[in-house]
Design a protein around this motif. Structure first.
Motif, PDB file in Angstrom:
ATOM      1  N   LEU A  30       0.818  -1.216   0.000  1.00 34.73           N
ATOM      2  CA  LEU A  30       0.000   0.000   0.000  1.00 34.73           C
ATOM      3  C   LEU A  30       0.848   1.262   0.000  1.00 34.73           C
ATOM      4  O   LEU A  30       0.538   2.231  -0.696  1.00 34.73           O
ATOM      5  CB  LEU A  30      -0.931   0.002   1.209  1.00 34.73           C
ATOM      6  N   LYS A  31       1.897   1.256   0.777  1.00 35.47           N
ATOM      7  CA  LYS A  31       2.749   2.444   0.875  1.00 35.47           C
ATOM      8  C   LYS A  31       3.378   2.788  -0.472  1.00 35.47           C
ATOM      9  O   LYS A  31       3.450   3.954  -0.849  1.00 35.47           O
ATOM     10  CB  LYS A  31       3.821   2.219   1.941  1.00 35.47           C
ATOM     11  N   SER A  32       3.814   1.786  -1.201  1.00 36.67           N
ATOM     12  CA  SER A  32       4.440   2.059  -2.499  1.00 36.67           C
ATOM     13  C   SER A  32       3.413   2.533  -3.531  1.00 36.67           C
ATOM     14  O   SER A  32       3.738   3.322  -4.418  1.00 36.67           O
ATOM     15  CB  SER A  32       5.178   0.826  -3.015  1.00 36.67           C
ATOM     16  N   VAL A  33       2.165   2.069  -3.403  1.00 38.03           N
ATOM     17  CA  VAL A  33       1.103   2.549  -4.299  1.00 38.03           C
ATOM     18  C   VAL A  33       0.877   4.043  -4.079  1.00 38.03           C
ATOM     19  O   VAL A  33       0.834   4.832  -5.032  1.00 38.03           O
ATOM     20  CB  VAL A  33      -0.213   1.762  -4.072  1.00 38.03           C
ATOM     21  N   LEU A  34       0.764   4.442  -2.814  1.00 44.00           N
ATOM     22  CA  LEU A  34       0.538   5.854  -2.503  1.00 44.00           C
ATOM     23  C   LEU A  34       1.743   6.709  -2.883  1.00 44.00           C
ATOM     24  O   LEU A  34       1.586   7.823  -3.390  1.00 44.00           O
ATOM     25  CB  LEU A  34       0.192   6.026  -1.022  1.00 44.00           C
ATOM     26  N   GLU A  35       2.955   6.200  -2.666  1.00 43.86           N
ATOM     27  CA  GLU A  35       4.163   6.937  -3.054  1.00 43.86           C
ATOM     28  C   GLU A  35       4.218   7.123  -4.569  1.00 43.86           C
ATOM     29  O   GLU A  35       4.596   8.191  -5.061  1.00 43.86           O
ATOM     30  CB  GLU A  35       5.415   6.207  -2.577  1.00 43.86           C
ATOM     31  N   PRO A  91       0.845  17.114  -3.142  1.00 43.91           N
ATOM     32  CA  PRO A  91      -0.189  16.158  -3.547  1.00 43.91           C
ATOM     33  C   PRO A  91      -0.866  15.590  -2.311  1.00 43.91           C
ATOM     34  O   PRO A  91      -0.211  15.307  -1.305  1.00 43.91           O
ATOM     35  CB  PRO A  91       0.597  15.078  -4.293  1.00 43.91           C
ATOM     36  N   PHE A  92      -2.168  15.466  -2.356  1.00 46.62           N
ATOM     37  CA  PHE A  92      -2.939  14.919  -1.240  1.00 46.62           C
ATOM     38  C   PHE A  92      -3.509  13.584  -1.710  1.00 46.62           C
ATOM     39  O   PHE A  92      -4.603  13.518  -2.255  1.00 46.62           O
ATOM     40  CB  PHE A  92      -4.046  15.889  -0.824  1.00 46.62           C
ATOM     41  N   VAL A  93      -2.738  12.521  -1.504  1.00 46.18           N
ATOM     42  CA  VAL A  93      -3.119  11.191  -1.964  1.00 46.18           C
ATOM     43  C   VAL A  93      -3.596  10.386  -0.770  1.00 46.18           C
ATOM     44  O   VAL A  93      -2.915  10.309   0.258  1.00 46.18           O
ATOM     45  CB  VAL A  93      -1.934  10.482  -2.648  1.00 46.18           C
ATOM     46  N   VAL A  94      -4.769   9.803  -0.905  1.00 40.85           N
ATOM     47  CA  VAL A  94      -5.362   9.007   0.168  1.00 40.85           C
ATOM     48  C   VAL A  94      -6.063   7.805  -0.463  1.00 40.85           C
ATOM     49  O   VAL A  94      -6.576   7.889  -1.571  1.00 40.85           O
ATOM     50  CB  VAL A  94      -6.328   9.878   1.012  1.00 40.85           C
ATOM     51  N   SER A  95      -6.023   6.682   0.247  1.00 40.41           N
ATOM     52  CA  SER A  95      -6.713   5.493  -0.260  1.00 40.41           C
ATOM     53  C   SER A  95      -8.166   5.530   0.183  1.00 40.41           C
ATOM     54  O   SER A  95      -8.522   6.254   1.117  1.00 40.41           O
ATOM     55  CB  SER A  95      -6.033   4.219   0.255  1.00 40.41           C
ATOM     56  N   VAL A  96      -8.999   4.738  -0.451  1.00 41.05           N
ATOM     57  CA  VAL A  96     -10.409   4.686  -0.060  1.00 41.05           C
ATOM     58  C   VAL A  96     -10.569   4.081   1.331  1.00 41.05           C
ATOM     59  O   VAL A  96     -11.601   4.270   1.978  1.00 41.05           O
ATOM     60  CB  VAL A  96     -11.276   3.904  -1.077  1.00 41.05           C
ATOM     61  N   ASP A  97      -9.548   3.379   1.801  1.00 41.44           N
ATOM     62  CA  ASP A  97      -9.578   2.790   3.135  1.00 41.44           C
ATOM     63  C   ASP A  97      -9.141   3.772   4.213  1.00 41.44           C
ATOM     64  O   ASP A  97      -9.182   3.445   5.394  1.00 41.44           O
ATOM     65  CB  ASP A  97      -8.674   1.561   3.191  1.00 41.44           C
ATOM     66  N   GLY A  98      -8.688   4.957   3.816  1.00 40.57           N
ATOM     67  CA  GLY A  98      -8.302   5.975   4.784  1.00 40.57           C
ATOM     68  C   GLY A  98      -6.818   6.111   5.020  1.00 40.57           C
ATOM     69  O   GLY A  98      -6.394   6.900   5.860  1.00 40.57           O
ATOM     70  N   MET A  99      -5.998   5.366   4.310  1.00 38.56           N
ATOM     71  CA  MET A  99      -4.551   5.485   4.489  1.00 38.56           C
ATOM     72  C   MET A  99      -4.054   6.726   3.752  1.00 38.56           C
ATOM     73  O   MET A  99      -4.318   6.901   2.570  1.00 38.56           O
ATOM     74  CB  MET A  99      -3.850   4.239   3.958  1.00 38.56           C
ATOM     75  N   LEU A 100      -3.332   7.576   4.474  1.00 40.21           N
ATOM     76  CA  LEU A 100      -2.830   8.823   3.904  1.00 40.21           C
ATOM     77  C   LEU A 100      -1.440   8.625   3.321  1.00 40.21           C
ATOM     78  O   LEU A 100      -0.622   7.892   3.886  1.00 40.21           O
ATOM     79  CB  LEU A 100      -2.749   9.910   4.971  1.00 40.21           C
ATOM     80  N   GLY A 101      -1.174   9.306   2.215  1.00 42.55           N
ATOM     81  CA  GLY A 101       0.179   9.370   1.692  1.00 42.55           C
ATOM     82  C   GLY A 101       1.030  10.256   2.593  1.00 42.55           C
ATOM     83  O   GLY A 101       0.525  10.993   3.448  1.00 42.55           O
ATOM     84  N   HIS A 102       2.347  10.219   2.393  1.00 42.92           N
ATOM     85  CA  HIS A 102       3.255  10.986   3.246  1.00 42.92           C
ATOM     86  C   HIS A 102       2.964  12.484   3.170  1.00 42.92           C
ATOM     87  O   HIS A 102       2.884  13.164   4.189  1.00 42.92           O
ATOM     88  CB  HIS A 102       4.702  10.701   2.844  1.00 42.92           C
ATOM     89  N   GLU A 103       2.818  13.009   1.958  1.00 39.20           N
ATOM     90  CA  GLU A 103       2.557  14.454   1.792  1.00 39.20           C
ATOM     91  C   GLU A 103       1.211  14.848   2.398  1.00 39.20           C
ATOM     92  O   GLU A 103       1.080  15.912   2.983  1.00 39.20           O
ATOM     93  CB  GLU A 103       2.579  14.826   0.307  1.00 39.20           C
ATOM     94  N   ALA A 104       0.211  13.994   2.264  1.00 36.92           N
ATOM     95  CA  ALA A 104      -1.112  14.292   2.833  1.00 36.92           C
ATOM     96  C   ALA A 104      -1.039  14.367   4.353  1.00 36.92           C
ATOM     97  O   ALA A 104      -1.632  15.261   4.974  1.00 36.92           O
ATOM     98  CB  ALA A 104      -2.123  13.233   2.407  1.00 36.92           C
ATOM     99  N   SER A 105      -0.295  13.461   4.960  1.00 31.66           N
ATOM    100  CA  SER A 105      -0.170  13.515   6.418  1.00 31.66           C
ATOM    101  C   SER A 105       0.607  14.749   6.864  1.00 31.66           C
ATOM    102  O   SER A 105       0.307  15.336   7.910  1.00 31.66           O
ATOM    103  CB  SER A 105       0.473  12.238   6.958  1.00 31.66           C
TER     104      SER A 105
END
Length: 179
Positions: A65-70, A93-107
């Motif tokens: 999941l982390k590599s997908v968001l990265e 960039p504000f990237v978030v998964s539908v499950d609620g996991m935030l990307g690094h930049e979003a956090s």
């Protein structure tokens, strides 16, 4: 700047992105989803572009999941960063998964908004951070639900009023009671 309005704009933006399919590439350039003034630096604008991604899709199932968001964040930066730097603006960039996991930049964006709110409301950082994370989690659940089920209310009938809390008086509602 009232940062709780910014958070409300994120909530409205997540709802808006689920009910419209807008083309962000226009004839005269690229457009982000949100412009925020004074977020990272005084007198500097920051462009935020939101992407909600389904990490359970077949193309992402073999990747962590982390590599997908990265990867999604890198794609957004490749697309928008140079145009923003030419205009002397920051880009996040504000990237978030539908499950609620935030990307690094979003956090990092949410952490900065929490810092600004804690400073403005004169409250501990933990209260402001709890408020921001709770609001974003609920808005993401609503946005995902709207994608799956559709809206009960047409977007033209939705209220566009802002939350009237300027001084953080409502933050006490989010505190958990200790026994």
């Amino acid at each position: 700047m009232p940062y709780q309005y910014l958070l409300l704009n994120f909530v409205v933006l997540l709802h808006y992105l689920t009910i419209t399919n807008k083309d962000k590439q226009k004839d005269d350039g690229l457009y982000g989803d949100l412009l925020i003034r004074h977020l990272w630096q005084s007198n500097t604008d920051t462009i935020i572009d939101v992407r909600i991604t389904d990490t359970d899709a077949k193309s992402y199932i073999s990747r962590p999941l982390k590599s997908v968001l990265e990867g999604q964040e890198k794609e957004k930066k490749r697309k928008y960063l140079n145009a923003c730097l030419e205009q002397r603006r920051h880009f996040s960039p504000f990237v978030v998964s539908v499950d609620g996991m935030l990307g690094h930049e979003a956090s990092m964006v949410l952490k900065r908004i929490s810092q600004k709110l804690a400073q403005k409301w004169d409250c501990p950082m933990s209260y402001a951070s709890n408020y921001v994370k709770t609001t974003m989690s609920l808005s993401l659940v609503r946005a995902t639900h709207r994608c799956l089920r559709g809206s009960r209310v047409p977007s033209s009938a939705m209220s566009k009023k802002h939350w009237p809390c300027e001084d953080g008086a409502g933050i006490g509602l989010l505190q958990t009671a200790e026994f």
